[in-house]
Design a protein around this motif. Sequence first.
Motif, PDB file in Angstrom:
ATOM      1  N   TYR A 193      15.274  42.753  78.212  1.00  0.00           N
ATOM      2  CA  TYR A 193      15.495  42.452  76.794  1.00  0.00           C
ATOM      3  C   TYR A 193      15.619  43.746  75.991  1.00  0.00           C
ATOM      4  O   TYR A 193      16.478  43.889  75.118  1.00  0.00           O
ATOM      5  CB  TYR A 193      14.337  41.603  76.282  1.00  0.00           C
ATOM      6  CG  TYR A 193      14.519  41.049  74.893  1.00  0.00           C
ATOM      7  CD1 TYR A 193      15.027  39.765  74.698  1.00  0.00           C
ATOM      8  CD2 TYR A 193      14.164  41.800  73.767  1.00  0.00           C
ATOM      9  CE1 TYR A 193      15.181  39.247  73.411  1.00  0.00           C
ATOM     10  CE2 TYR A 193      14.317  41.294  72.484  1.00  0.00           C
ATOM     11  CZ  TYR A 193      14.827  40.012  72.319  1.00  0.00           C
ATOM     12  OH  TYR A 193      14.984  39.511  71.052  1.00  0.00           O
ATOM     13  N   GLN A 238      19.983  39.874  75.884  1.00  0.00           N
ATOM     14  CA  GLN A 238      19.113  38.929  75.192  1.00  0.00           C
ATOM     15  C   GLN A 238      19.566  37.481  75.342  1.00  0.00           C
ATOM     16  O   GLN A 238      19.212  36.630  74.533  1.00  0.00           O
ATOM     17  CB  GLN A 238      19.016  39.340  73.719  1.00  0.00           C
ATOM     18  CG  GLN A 238      18.414  40.730  73.568  1.00  0.00           C
ATOM     19  CD  GLN A 238      18.324  41.215  72.138  1.00  0.00           C
ATOM     20  OE1 GLN A 238      18.674  40.497  71.202  1.00  0.00           O
ATOM     21  NE2 GLN A 238      17.855  42.450  71.960  1.00  0.00           N
ATOM     22  N   GLU A 239      20.341  37.187  76.389  1.00  0.00           N
ATOM     23  CA  GLU A 239      20.742  35.821  76.685  1.00  0.00           C
ATOM     24  C   GLU A 239      19.978  35.306  77.895  1.00  0.00           C
ATOM     25  O   GLU A 239      19.690  36.052  78.827  1.00  0.00           O
ATOM     26  CB  GLU A 239      22.242  35.751  76.984  1.00  0.00           C
ATOM     27  CG  GLU A 239      23.142  36.102  75.808  1.00  0.00           C
ATOM     28  CD  GLU A 239      24.602  35.934  76.166  1.00  0.00           C
ATOM     29  OE1 GLU A 239      24.923  35.066  77.021  1.00  0.00           O
ATOM     30  OE2 GLU A 239      25.429  36.673  75.615  1.00  0.00           O
ATOM     31  N   ASP A 240      19.644  34.012  77.882  1.00  0.00           N
ATOM     32  CA  ASP A 240      19.034  33.400  79.058  1.00  0.00           C
ATOM     33  C   ASP A 240      19.951  33.590  80.255  1.00  0.00           C
ATOM     34  O   ASP A 240      21.175  33.490  80.139  1.00  0.00           O
ATOM     35  CB  ASP A 240      18.836  31.890  78.846  1.00  0.00           C
ATOM     36  CG  ASP A 240      17.809  31.577  77.771  1.00  0.00           C
ATOM     37  OD1 ASP A 240      17.163  32.508  77.264  1.00  0.00           O
ATOM     38  OD2 ASP A 240      17.664  30.388  77.432  1.00  0.00           O
ATOM     39  N   ASP A 287      13.980  33.861  80.488  1.00  0.00           N
ATOM     40  CA  ASP A 287      14.040  32.994  79.311  1.00  0.00           C
ATOM     41  C   ASP A 287      13.910  33.901  78.090  1.00  0.00           C
ATOM     42  O   ASP A 287      12.826  34.393  77.783  1.00  0.00           O
ATOM     43  CB  ASP A 287      12.910  31.969  79.358  1.00  0.00           C
ATOM     44  CG  ASP A 287      12.874  31.062  78.145  1.00  0.00           C
ATOM     45  OD1 ASP A 287      13.575  31.349  77.154  1.00  0.00           O
ATOM     46  OD2 ASP A 287      12.125  30.068  78.161  1.00  0.00           O
ATOM     47  N   MET A 288      15.029  34.103  77.401  1.00  0.00           N
ATOM     48  CA  MET A 288      15.067  35.021  76.271  1.00  0.00           C
ATOM     49  C   MET A 288      14.978  34.308  74.924  1.00  0.00           C
ATOM     50  O   MET A 288      15.144  34.942  73.887  1.00  0.00           O
ATOM     51  CB  MET A 288      16.357  35.855  76.328  1.00  0.00           C
ATOM     52  CG  MET A 288      16.534  36.657  77.592  1.00  0.00           C
ATOM     53  SD  MET A 288      15.193  37.857  77.840  1.00  0.00           S
ATOM     54  CE  MET A 288      15.984  39.003  78.995  1.00  0.00           C
ATOM     55  N   THR A 289      14.718  32.996  74.932  1.00  0.00           N
ATOM     56  CA  THR A 289      14.741  32.250  73.676  1.00  0.00           C
ATOM     57  C   THR A 289      13.413  31.577  73.320  1.00  0.00           C
ATOM     58  O   THR A 289      13.037  31.532  72.147  1.00  0.00           O
ATOM     59  CB  THR A 289      15.840  31.171  73.720  1.00  0.00           C
ATOM     60  OG1 THR A 289      15.654  30.348  74.879  1.00  0.00           O
ATOM     61  CG2 THR A 289      17.222  31.816  73.798  1.00  0.00           C
ATOM     62  N   THR A 290      12.692  31.032  74.281  1.00  0.00           N
ATOM     63  CA  THR A 290      11.459  30.302  73.977  1.00  0.00           C
ATOM     64  C   THR A 290      10.404  31.210  73.349  1.00  0.00           C
ATOM     65  O   THR A 290      10.050  32.241  73.906  1.00  0.00           O
ATOM     66  CB  THR A 290      10.881  29.673  75.262  1.00  0.00           C
ATOM     67  OG1 THR A 290      11.842  28.775  75.821  1.00  0.00           O
ATOM     68  CG2 THR A 290       9.601  28.918  74.957  1.00  0.00           C
ATOM     69  N   GLU A 291       9.936  30.842  72.191  1.00  0.00           N
ATOM     70  CA  GLU A 291       8.850  31.550  71.519  1.00  0.00           C
ATOM     71  C   GLU A 291       9.040  33.070  71.521  1.00  0.00           C
ATOM     72  O   GLU A 291       8.142  33.831  71.883  1.00  0.00           O
ATOM     73  CB  GLU A 291       7.510  31.193  72.183  1.00  0.00           C
ATOM     74  CG  GLU A 291       6.304  31.532  71.346  1.00  0.00           C
ATOM     75  CD  GLU A 291       5.002  31.406  72.108  1.00  0.00           C
ATOM     76  OE1 GLU A 291       3.952  31.530  71.467  1.00  0.00           O
ATOM     77  OE2 GLU A 291       5.042  31.186  73.334  1.00  0.00           O
ATOM     78  N   GLY A 326      11.102  34.742  73.418  1.00  0.00           N
ATOM     79  CA  GLY A 326      11.747  35.196  74.637  1.00  0.00           C
ATOM     80  C   GLY A 326      10.973  36.212  75.449  1.00  0.00           C
ATOM     81  O   GLY A 326       9.758  36.354  75.325  1.00  0.00           O
ATOM     82  N   LYS A 327      11.705  36.891  76.333  1.00  0.00           N
ATOM     83  CA  LYS A 327      11.194  37.939  77.225  1.00  0.00           C
ATOM     84  C   LYS A 327      10.320  37.382  78.334  1.00  0.00           C
ATOM     85  O   LYS A 327       9.519  38.107  78.925  1.00  0.00           O
ATOM     86  CB  LYS A 327      10.422  39.000  76.439  1.00  0.00           C
ATOM     87  CG  LYS A 327      11.189  39.591  75.268  1.00  0.00           C
ATOM     88  CD  LYS A 327      10.323  40.561  74.495  1.00  0.00           C
ATOM     89  CE  LYS A 327      11.031  41.045  73.255  1.00  0.00           C
ATOM     90  NZ  LYS A 327      10.176  41.964  72.479  1.00  0.00           N
ATOM     91  N   SER A 372      10.084  26.721  83.154  1.00  0.00           N
ATOM     92  CA  SER A 372      10.315  28.130  83.317  1.00  0.00           C
ATOM     93  C   SER A 372       9.485  28.353  84.529  1.00  0.00           C
ATOM     94  O   SER A 372       9.625  29.256  85.264  1.00  0.00           O
ATOM     95  CB  SER A 372       9.791  28.896  82.113  1.00  0.00           C
ATOM     96  OG  SER A 372      10.177  30.191  82.113  1.00  0.00           O
TER      97      SER A 372
END
Length: 242
Positions: free
Chosen positions: A45, A50-52, A71-75, A77-78, A215
């Motif tokens: 990241y 920064q994409e899943d 998983d770069m989006t949930t809460e 990401g990273k 995840s």
Amino acid sequence: MKALLALPLLLLLCTGPCVSQVLGIRGDALERSCLQQPLDCDDIYTQGYQEDGVYLIYPSGPSVPVPVFCDMTTEGGKWTVFQKRFNGSVSFFRGWNDYKLGFGRADGEYWLGLQNLHLLTLKQKYELRVDLEDFENNTAFAKYADFSISPHAVSAEEDGYSLHVAGFEDGGAAARSSPPSTGTRTSSCRTARPSRRAPSGSAAATSPTSTASTSAAPTSPTPTASTGPSGRASTTPSSAPR
């Protein structure tokens, strides 16, 4: 003649570790320095991806790339996903070596491997997240502010890859009478931020006994985790024989 033969061998040894995000895996890190190879999805990241998707990380060092789903989006990401199950295409009823080294595909169902998780959590402080979702789209999660695998063991395998977690946060997972038998389970981990460090003390699990997905989420409320700064962690299935 011996000197001529040695040169190609040296070239092969030097070029291997420099291969990063290539061929069907997101990113253009092939052009980056070998010193910038990511340990986990937090590093990826930070490098601007920064994409899943599936990326390569290097928990064992620069010569051993490991595909992983980030998983770069949930809460925020990273999250480094270490277990993911959603359609039953991969059998999780496996022996000790498979759970130690990992199995499956990062673009589908997979388990990252206990040794990879141990190496990740040995090098960084991680938090763990386990996500559950059934086929009716009901979701729940559990989080731990501190997550590691055999952090003090001389030999993690002889220690049974024991799970250490602390700082529990319930996202509805503990309230369920039983985990869903079908649906998505994901476990992932990410680098723990200093302000979110767990208090002293931890809960330990004796050898891999829980499962996780979405995840990677555990089928029981005792998760194991995936690693990587700011990533999610998951657990191994209770059916895993040793």
